[in-house]
Scaffold this active site. Structure first.
Site, PDB file in Angstrom:
ATOM      1  N   VAL A  57      31.050  74.844  51.900  1.00 38.86           N
ATOM      2  CA  VAL A  57      31.960  75.975  51.687  1.00 38.86           C
ATOM      3  C   VAL A  57      33.080  75.963  52.735  1.00 38.86           C
ATOM      4  O   VAL A  57      34.231  76.253  52.419  1.00 38.86           O
ATOM      5  CB  VAL A  57      31.197  77.313  51.669  1.00 38.86           C
ATOM      6  CG1 VAL A  57      32.153  78.496  51.630  1.00 38.86           C
ATOM      7  CG2 VAL A  57      30.254  77.370  50.472  1.00 38.86           C
ATOM      8  N   ALA A  60      35.483  73.408  51.569  1.00 39.69           N
ATOM      9  CA  ALA A  60      36.222  73.920  50.406  1.00 39.69           C
ATOM     10  C   ALA A  60      37.276  74.946  50.810  1.00 39.69           C
ATOM     11  O   ALA A  60      38.435  74.869  50.391  1.00 39.69           O
ATOM     12  CB  ALA A  60      35.241  74.533  49.395  1.00 39.69           C
ATOM     13  N   GLU A  61      36.897  75.922  51.640  1.00 39.52           N
ATOM     14  CA  GLU A  61      37.859  76.952  52.019  1.00 39.52           C
ATOM     15  C   GLU A  61      38.966  76.387  52.910  1.00 39.52           C
ATOM     16  O   GLU A  61      40.119  76.793  52.802  1.00 39.52           O
ATOM     17  CB  GLU A  61      37.176  78.137  52.714  1.00 39.52           C
ATOM     18  CG  GLU A  61      38.175  79.235  53.009  1.00 39.52           C
ATOM     19  CD  GLU A  61      37.603  80.634  53.038  1.00 39.52           C
ATOM     20  OE1 GLU A  61      38.384  81.559  53.318  1.00 39.52           O
ATOM     21  OE2 GLU A  61      36.398  80.812  52.782  1.00 39.52           O
ATOM     22  N   THR A  62      38.617  75.445  53.749  1.00 38.29           N
ATOM     23  CA  THR A  62      39.632  74.792  54.588  1.00 38.29           C
ATOM     24  C   THR A  62      40.682  74.124  53.707  1.00 38.29           C
ATOM     25  O   THR A  62      41.892  74.317  53.906  1.00 38.29           O
ATOM     26  CB  THR A  62      38.973  73.756  55.517  1.00 38.29           C
ATOM     27  OG1 THR A  62      38.076  74.431  56.401  1.00 38.29           O
ATOM     28  CG2 THR A  62      40.002  72.980  56.314  1.00 38.29           C
ATOM     29  N   SER A  65      42.674  76.958  51.402  1.00 39.22           N
ATOM     30  CA  SER A  65      43.644  77.814  52.098  1.00 39.22           C
ATOM     31  C   SER A  65      44.789  76.986  52.680  1.00 39.22           C
ATOM     32  O   SER A  65      45.938  77.417  52.658  1.00 39.22           O
ATOM     33  CB  SER A  65      42.959  78.649  53.183  1.00 39.22           C
ATOM     34  OG  SER A  65      42.359  77.825  54.146  1.00 39.22           O
TER      35      SER A  65
END
Length: 140
Positions: A57, A60-62, A65
């Site tokens: 996660v 993924a978020e890195t 964003s």
């Protein structure tokens, strides 16, 4: 900014952050995509010796964003994560995973980003969607 220069900027911005701790390395960036890799070592394992879902996660978020901020390229606004979901489809004990983020929808106030995390054999490890809110920089 050209691709190589932007990737260098991203790696410098990652110093002393969770991104550096997890050894996430940006590989390629384009108008609507961003890729990175992360080694699967004990550093990202859960207690049973498998890739921790939280590490997936984070990757993924890195990617999601960062991609939103790349396509936004604004001095006045910034993209921040608002909602993420992740489907952990396959386990991984060692090696490397690769994250591939692509734009699904670029709106005025939000972006929807799809992130696929795959192993060296192109097998899907994690499938994720990230919604980013576009907010004034002064509120970030």
């Amino acid at each position: 900014m050209n691709e190589k220069k932007y990737l260098e900027v991203l790696q410098k911005m990652s110093k002393n952050t969770l991104i550096e701790t997890l050894e996430i390395e940006y590989i390629a960036v384009g108008e609507d995509f961003l890729t990175a890799k992360m080694p699967v070592t004990s550093k990202v394992h859960q207690p049973f010796g498998l890739l921790h879902g939280g590490a997936s996660v984070v990757l993924a978020e890195t990617l999601g964003s960062t991609l939103s901020n790349f396509i936004l390229q604004s001095d006045d606004f910034v993209a921040v994560g608002q909602h993420i979901d992740a489907h952990h489809l396959r386990s991984k004990k060692e090696g490397v995973v690769y994250g591939y983020a692509t734009v699904v929808k670029k709106g005025r106030t939000s972006h929807l980003i799809k992130i696929e995390i795959k192993d060296e054999d192109d097998k899907l490890i994690c499938y994720s969607h990230l919604t980013n809110a576009i907010i004034p920089k002064r509120n970030a």
